[in-house]
Design an enzyme around this catalytic site. Structure first.
Site, mmCIF file in Angstrom:
data_model
loop_
_atom_site.group_PDB
_atom_site.id
_atom_site.type_symbol
_atom_site.label_atom_id
_atom_site.label_comp_id
_atom_site.label_asym_id
_atom_site.label_seq_id
_atom_site.Cartn_x
_atom_site.Cartn_y
_atom_site.Cartn_z
ATOM 1 N N HIS A 345 0.788 -1.239 0.000
ATOM 2 C CA HIS A 345 0.000 0.000 0.000
ATOM 3 C C HIS A 345 0.808 1.269 0.000
ATOM 4 O O HIS A 345 0.249 2.353 0.008
ATOM 5 C CB HIS A 345 -0.933 0.035 1.219
ATOM 6 C CG HIS A 345 -2.133 -0.837 1.068
ATOM 7 N ND1 HIS A 345 -3.306 -0.389 0.508
ATOM 8 C CD2 HIS A 345 -2.327 -2.128 1.378
ATOM 9 C CE1 HIS A 345 -4.175 -1.374 0.499
ATOM 10 N NE2 HIS A 345 -3.609 -2.448 1.019
ATOM 11 N N LYS A 531 -8.933 13.908 3.790
ATOM 12 C CA LYS A 531 -8.016 12.771 3.877
ATOM 13 C C LYS A 531 -7.197 12.946 5.140
ATOM 14 O O LYS A 531 -7.227 14.008 5.754
ATOM 15 C CB LYS A 531 -7.099 12.726 2.651
ATOM 16 C CG LYS A 531 -6.467 14.085 2.304
ATOM 17 C CD LYS A 531 -5.721 14.065 0.975
ATOM 18 C CE LYS A 531 -6.649 14.104 -0.225
ATOM 19 N NZ LYS A 531 -6.678 12.872 -0.998
ATOM 20 N N ARG A 532 -6.457 11.904 5.554
ATOM 21 C CA ARG A 532 -5.575 12.072 6.702
ATOM 22 C C ARG A 532 -4.624 13.243 6.473
ATOM 23 O O ARG A 532 -4.248 13.529 5.332
ATOM 24 C CB ARG A 532 -4.779 10.783 6.944
ATOM 25 C CG ARG A 532 -5.582 9.704 7.608
ATOM 26 C CD ARG A 532 -6.137 10.122 8.945
ATOM 27 N NE ARG A 532 -5.095 10.184 9.947
ATOM 28 C CZ ARG A 532 -4.906 9.284 10.886
ATOM 29 N NH1 ARG A 532 -5.722 8.247 10.991
ATOM 30 N NH2 ARG A 532 -3.924 9.405 11.755
ATOM 31 N N LYS A 537 0.622 14.640 1.470
ATOM 32 C CA LYS A 537 -0.668 14.963 0.847
ATOM 33 C C LYS A 537 -0.806 16.469 0.583
ATOM 34 O O LYS A 537 -1.693 16.904 -0.119
ATOM 35 C CB LYS A 537 -1.825 14.451 1.712
ATOM 36 C CG LYS A 537 -1.917 12.916 1.763
ATOM 37 C CD LYS A 537 -3.030 12.468 2.700
ATOM 38 C CE LYS A 537 -3.116 10.957 2.882
ATOM 39 N NZ LYS A 537 -3.901 10.275 1.843
ATOM 40 N N THR A 639 -8.398 6.910 -2.728
ATOM 41 C CA THR A 639 -9.760 6.483 -3.062
ATOM 42 C C THR A 639 -10.754 7.628 -2.912
ATOM 43 O O THR A 639 -11.823 7.587 -3.522
ATOM 44 C CB THR A 639 -10.220 5.291 -2.189
ATOM 45 O OG1 THR A 639 -9.930 5.587 -0.818
ATOM 46 C CG2 THR A 639 -9.532 4.012 -2.608
ATOM 47 N N LYS A 643 -14.276 8.629 -5.037
ATOM 48 C CA LYS A 643 -15.590 8.958 -4.449
ATOM 49 C C LYS A 643 -16.064 10.324 -4.936
ATOM 50 O O LYS A 643 -17.246 10.521 -5.257
ATOM 51 C CB LYS A 643 -15.506 8.987 -2.917
ATOM 52 C CG LYS A 643 -15.075 7.691 -2.261
ATOM 53 C CD LYS A 643 -14.693 7.956 -0.782
ATOM 54 C CE LYS A 643 -13.923 6.788 -0.199
ATOM 55 N NZ LYS A 643 -13.274 7.143 1.084
#
Ligand code: PLP
Length: 810
Positions: A345, A531-532, A537, A639, A643
Site C-alpha cells: 500500500h 483525507k488524513r 498529501k 480512493t 468517491k
C-alpha cells in the site's frame, strides 16, 4: 416484503423489546428495533451462505486486515437487502424519519483511513459479487480517536463505540482459539523429526465476533470476523495480578492511530500476531473439518495479506503445517506460497514495517525461528544463481531487523500494487530486486470504492436524476454509468444534475452553519480536501494558495474571483506534531479570513472536525472541486479521488496514484492537472539539486506567503508557523511544495475560469460521473478473484435471478 407487513412487524418488535408503542419510544429504541428486524432477517441468508460454502466446499478467501472502516451499516444493509425504500416509507407512515435513526448508529471506526476503508469497500463488493470471502481483523474496544478543536489545536478523545451497543455483531464462544505468546522454545528430536518444546510464556483466548456482510440484492451474506481477547478459564491462576490481566486486555484495546509509525511497538506486534494466529488457526480447523487432504488446501483456501501487518500469516501457517500437522518443510512451504497473497500500500520508507529480532523473539519465539529458517533457506537456495548483493538486499533478516515486506513477498505467490503508477514503481524501483527474482509474482490491482454507498446511499438527489436518465442498471453494473455520456449536450439533464448538486451544497452549508457557526453561500464553489493529514498529501499547499488569494483580495478588493469555500477534513496522528501544526495554521487562517470584512465572503475556509466515513458521506455529494495534490509518486492510489469523481466533482490533481487513471477515464479536458511528474521527482532525487531556498528567494509571492507564517500575519501560530517555515526552508521542503506551488496556482485559476461557464462546468461534472464506473470495487474484487485468489461466485447465489426480491422476507 410489503409495507403493511413491515409496519406490523415493527410495532410488534418494539413491543417485544421495550413493551412500548411508537409514540413513547426514543430514537435509540426505534433504532434498536429496526436493527433487530434487519439483523434477524438476514441471519437466515447468513447461515445459508456459509453452509453453502461448506457443503459444496467452495474455495474461499480470507482477507486479513489490521483495520476495517465500515462506518455505519444500517442504511447499507437496508439498501443491499432491497428494503430501503419500503422501510423509509413505512416508517414515515408511523411518523418516524429513517434518517434520524441512521444518525444514532455510531461509526464503526476500526481503521485510520484509506487502508481500512478499502478493506470495508472490498467486504461489500465481495459479498455483492456473490464471492465466498471473509474478513479477519481485530475488535478494538476503542476505535480511531474523536477529533475536537480547542483554540484551533487538535485534541483527541477516546472513541468508546461499544458501550452504545453494536447490534450487528454476534459473539461466537464456540469458535474461540488459544494464542500463545512469549516464553522460549527449543527443538527436540522426536521420531526423527525436530519438534518445538515451549517453556513459559502465556496463553490468551481469542474470541470471534462475527458481523454479516450483506451483498447487494443477491442473498449472499458473508462474514467479517473480528477477534477479541479473553483470559482462558483454565488459565485463570496464571493471571492473578491486575498487571497481568491488564496486559491481556490491552491486546485488543486500541487501534493505533497512526498507520505509518510503529508506536507502542511491542503491543502492536502482539496485536499482529494475535489476529494472525487466531485467524489462521480457525481457517485450518475449518479445513480439517472438510476431511480433505492437507496437500490440497490451496484449492479451497486463499489468504490475503492487506499490507504487511498480517505478514506473519506466512510463518504461522508454516508453524501449523510443520509443527502440528507434521508436514515436511518443503511441502509446507509450497502450500504456503499457493495460499498466500499480499497487497503493498505504500512506498513511503517510514511505513515499511521492520521489527527487531529481539522483539520478535520476545513476542512469538517460534514464529521468529520459522522466519529465520525461511530466511536461511532463501539465502542458501539463491546463492547458486544470484549475486550476493541481490541476496543481501532481498533477504528477510538484515542488520538485526525483520523486514515484513520481504517476508510477505517471498512467502506469497502474488504481490500487487494499488494503481498502475504504484505497481510500476514497485516493479521498477522500490521492489525491483524482488521483481528480478520473481517477475511473475508482481501485478497491479487499481483500488476501487463501494460504488453504491458513495452514490445511492450518500447522494440520493443525484441518484434520482441518474435513475430517471439512464435507468438503474448502474446499481449492479457500475460501468453502465457510461450511458450518461449520451446526455452531455442535454440541457435538461445537465441542469437536473446541477440542481441536485445545489441541494447537496445547501445541506452541507446548513451542517457547516450548525457545527461551525460559519455562513457559507451555496452559490460559492465548494472546494474539498478530505483525507488524513500528512505532509506528502500537501494540505499545506492548499493553505498557501488560500493565503495567496487572501493577499490578492486585500490588495485589490474588487478583484473578480468566483466565491469559493475551502473545506477541509483531516485527522493528524496524535504524535505527528508537524501535521498538527498544519491543522492549527489552517484553523487560524480560517479565523482570520472568515472574519475579515474586506473579503466580502469571496473566500471562506471551513475545517470540519472529526473526519470519518459518515462525515465523508455528507461532504462528498456537495463537493465541486476535489483536491488530489500529493507529490507525484507518494499517494499509492487514493480512493477519495474516486468517491469525489463519482459525485461529479472536478479533480485538481498531480499525476499521482489513481489520479492518472482518472485522467485517462475522463479525458484531459475534464480534469485539471499540474505539478512535477514521477520522472521529474526522481530526477531531483538522483541529481539532488532541489534548492527550496532559491524558490523562496526568487518568487515574491512565495516569500509573502511564507513570511505570513512567521511575521504574525496569521495570528497565534508562533511555534507552529516557525515549524512550517523551517520545514520548507531549513529542512529543504521534502515534498516539493514550493516547486509545485506556481503550477498549482495556475491550475486553480483554470478552475476559477471554468466555473464562469456553468454549462461547460456541468458537462465536466456529468462526464466525471459517467466515467466513474470503472472504479467500482465490484470490478476490483473481480480482478482479485480471478487473477489472485482463484475463487468463483457461489453458483447458488441469487444474483440477477428472478428470486432476488424474495431473499429477505420478513
Ligand atoms: C475514502 C476515505 C479515506 C481515504 O482518502 P484518501 O484521500 O484516498 O487518502 C480516508 N478516510 C475516510 C473516512 C474515507 O472515507
Amino acid at each position: 416484503m410489503d409495507k403493511i407487513e413491515f409496519k406490523q412487524t415493527f410495532i410488534e418488535r418494539l413491543a417485544e423489546l421495550y413493551a412500548m408503542e411508537v409514540s413513547d419510544a426514543t430514537p435509540i429504541e426505534l433504532y434498536q428495533t429496526l436493527g433487530s428486524i434487519v439483523s434477524t432477517t438476514y441471519t437466515k441468508q447468513w447461515s445459508k451462505s456459509w453452509q453453502d460454502y461448506r457443503d459444496t466446499k467452495q474455495k474461499q478467501v480470507y482477507y486479513f486486515s489490521i483495520e476495517f472502516l465500515p462506518g455505519k451499516m444500517l442504511k447499507s444493509n437496508l439498501l443491499n437487502m432491497g428494503w430501503l425504500e419500503i422501510v423509509e416509507e413505512a416508517l414515515s407512515e408511523l411518523g418516524i424519519k429513517l434518517d434520524d435513526l441512521i444518525e444514532i448508529e455510531p461509526d464503526m471506526a476500526l481503521g485510520n483511513g484509506g487502508l481500512g476503508r478499502l478493506a470495508s469497500c472490498f467486504m461489500d463488493s465481495i459479498a455483492s459479487q456473490s464471492l465466498p470471502g471473509n474478513g479477519n481483523g481485530i475488535r478494538y474496544r476503542y476505535g480511531l480517536f474523536k477529533q475536537r478543536f480547542v483554540d484551533g489545536h487538535q485534541v483527541e478523545l477516546p472513541d468508546e463505540w461499544l458501550p452504545k451497543g453494536n447490534i450487528w455483531e454476534v459473539r461466537k464462544d464456540s469458535k474461540a482459539v488459544d494464542v500463545h505468546f512469549g516464553g522460549s522454545v527449543h527443538l527436540e528430536e522426536h521420531h526423527g523429526r525436530l519438534k518445538p518444546v515451549y517453556h513459559g510464556g502465556y496463553t490468551v483466548r481469542a474470541v470471534p465476533y462475527d458481523t454479516g456482510m450483506v451483498g447487494y440484492k443477491n442473498g449472499t451474506v458473508n462474514t467479517m470476523r473480528l477477534w477479541d481477547v479473553a483470559i482462558p478459564a483454565e488459565e485463570e491462576e496464571h493471571y492473578r495480578s491486575i498487571e497481568d490481566r491488564r496486559m491481556v486486555e490491552e491486546l485488543t484495546s486500541v487501534l493505533y492511530p497512526d498507520d505509518s509509525n510503529e508506536a507502542g511497538r511491542k503491543l502492536r506486534l502482539s496485536q499482529e500476531y494475535f489476529f494472525v494466529s487466531a485467524g489462521v488457526q480457525s481457517i485450518l480447523r475449518y479445513y480439517k473439518n472438510l476431511h480433505l487432504p492437507l496437500e490440497q488446501i490451496s484449492r479451497y483456501i486463499a489468504i490475503h495479506i492487506n499490507d504487511t501487518h498480517p505478514a506473519m500469516c506466512i510463518a504461522e501457517f508454516m508453524r501449523l503445517l510443520v509443527d502440528q500437522e507434521n508436514l515436511k518443510w518443503e511441502k509446507a512451504w509450497r502450500l504456503t506460497l499457493q495460499v498466500m497473497s499480499y497487497t503493498n500500500h505504500t512506498i513511503m520508507a517510514e511505513a515499511l514495517e521492520k521489527w527487531s529480532i529481539e522483539m520478535m523473539q520476545d513476542v512469538c519465539p517460534r514464529i521468529y525461528q520459522i522466519i529465520e529458517e525461511i530466511d536461511r533457506r532463501f539465502v542458501e537456495e539463491m546463492s547458486t544463481f544470484h549475486n550476493q548483493g541481490l541476496i543481501q538486499r532481498t533477504r528477510i533478516i538484515q542488520d538485526g531487523q525483520i523486514h515484513m515486506a520481504h517476508l510477505a513477498i517471498l512467502g506469497s505467490h502474488s504481490t500487487n500494487g494499488v494503481a498502475k503508477i504504484h505497481s510500476d514503481l514497485l516493479k521498477n524501483v522500490i521492489l525491483n530486486d524482488f521483481y528480478v527474482l520473481y517477475p511473475s509474482r508482481f501485478n497491479n490491482k487499481t483500488n476501487g470504492i463501494a460504488q453504491r454507498r458513495w452514490s445511492q446511499l450518500a447522494n440520493p438527489a443525484m441518484t434520482k436524476v441518474l435513475n430517471q436518465t439512464i435507468g438503474d442498471s448502474w446499481h449492479r453494473t457500475p460501468t453502465d454509468l457510461h450511458l450518461l455520456m449520451n446526455f452531455t449536450e442535454d440541457d435538461e439533464v445537465l441542469e437536473q444534475l446541477a440542481a441536485a448538486k445545489l441541494e447537496n451544497k445547501k445541506r452541507l452549508a446548513a451542517y457547516i452553519k450548525e457545527h461551525k457557526g460559519i455562513e457559507v453561500s451555496p452559490e460559492a464553489i465548494f472546494d474539498v480536501q478530505i483525507k488524513r493529514l500528512h505532509a506528502y498529501k500537501r494540505q499545506l499547499m492548499n493553505l498557501m494558495h488560500i493565503l495567496k488569494l487572501y493577499f490578492e483580495l486585500k490588495n485589490d478588493p474588487k478583484r473578480d474571483i468566483h466565491p469559493r469555500v475551502f473545506i477541509f477534513g483531516a485527522k493528524a496522528a496524535p504524535s505527528y506534531h508537524y501535521a498538527k501544526a498544519i491543522i492549527k495554521a489552517i484553523n487560524e487562517t480560517a479565523n482570520l479570513i472568515n472574519h475579515d470584512p474586506d473579503i466580502q465572503d469571496k473566500i471562506k475556509v471551513v475545517f470540519l472536525e472529526n473526519y470519518n466515513v459518515s462525515l465523508a458521506e455528507k461532504i462528498i455529494p456537495a463537493a465541486e472541486v476535489s483536491e488530489q495534490i500529493s507529490l507525484a509518486t507518494k499517494e499509492a492510489s487514493g480512493t477519495s479521488n474516486m468517491k469525489l469523481m463519482l459525485n461529479g466533482a472536478l479533480t485538481i490533481a498531480t499525476l499521482d496514484g489513481a489520479n492518472i487513471e482518472i485522467r485517462e477515464a475522463v479525458g484531459e479536458e475534464n480534469i485539471v492537472t499540474f505539478g512535477l511528474t514521477e520522472k521529474e521527482v526522481y530526477r531531483y532525487y538522483q541529481e539532488q539539486n532541489y534548492r527550496s531556498l532559491e524558490w523562496y528567494h526568487n518568487d515574491p509571492v512565495i516569500q509573502r506567503i511564507l513570511n505570513a507564517f512567521i511575521d504574525g500575519t496569521i495570528p497565534n501560530i508562533v511555534n507552529e508557523g516557525k515549524q512550517i517555515f523551517d520545514s520548507l526552508i531549513q529542512y529543504h521542503d521534502e515534498f516539493f511544495v514550493l516547486r509545485d506551488f506556481a503550477d498549482y496556482c495556475r491550475a486553480q485559476e483554470i478552475i476559477n475560469q471554468l466555473y464562469q461557464d456553468s454549462r461547460r462546468w456541468n458537462q465536466i461534472s456529468l462526464i466525471n460521473i459517467a466515467n466513474a464506473g470503472i472504479f467500482s470495487a465490484d470490478n476490483t474484487v473481480e480482478r482479485y478473484a480471478e487473477d489472485i485468489w482463484q475463487i468463483r461466485p457461489n453458483p447458488s447465489s441469487q444474483l440477477g435471478g428472478a428470486a432476488q426480491h424474495d431473499c429477505y422476507p420478513l
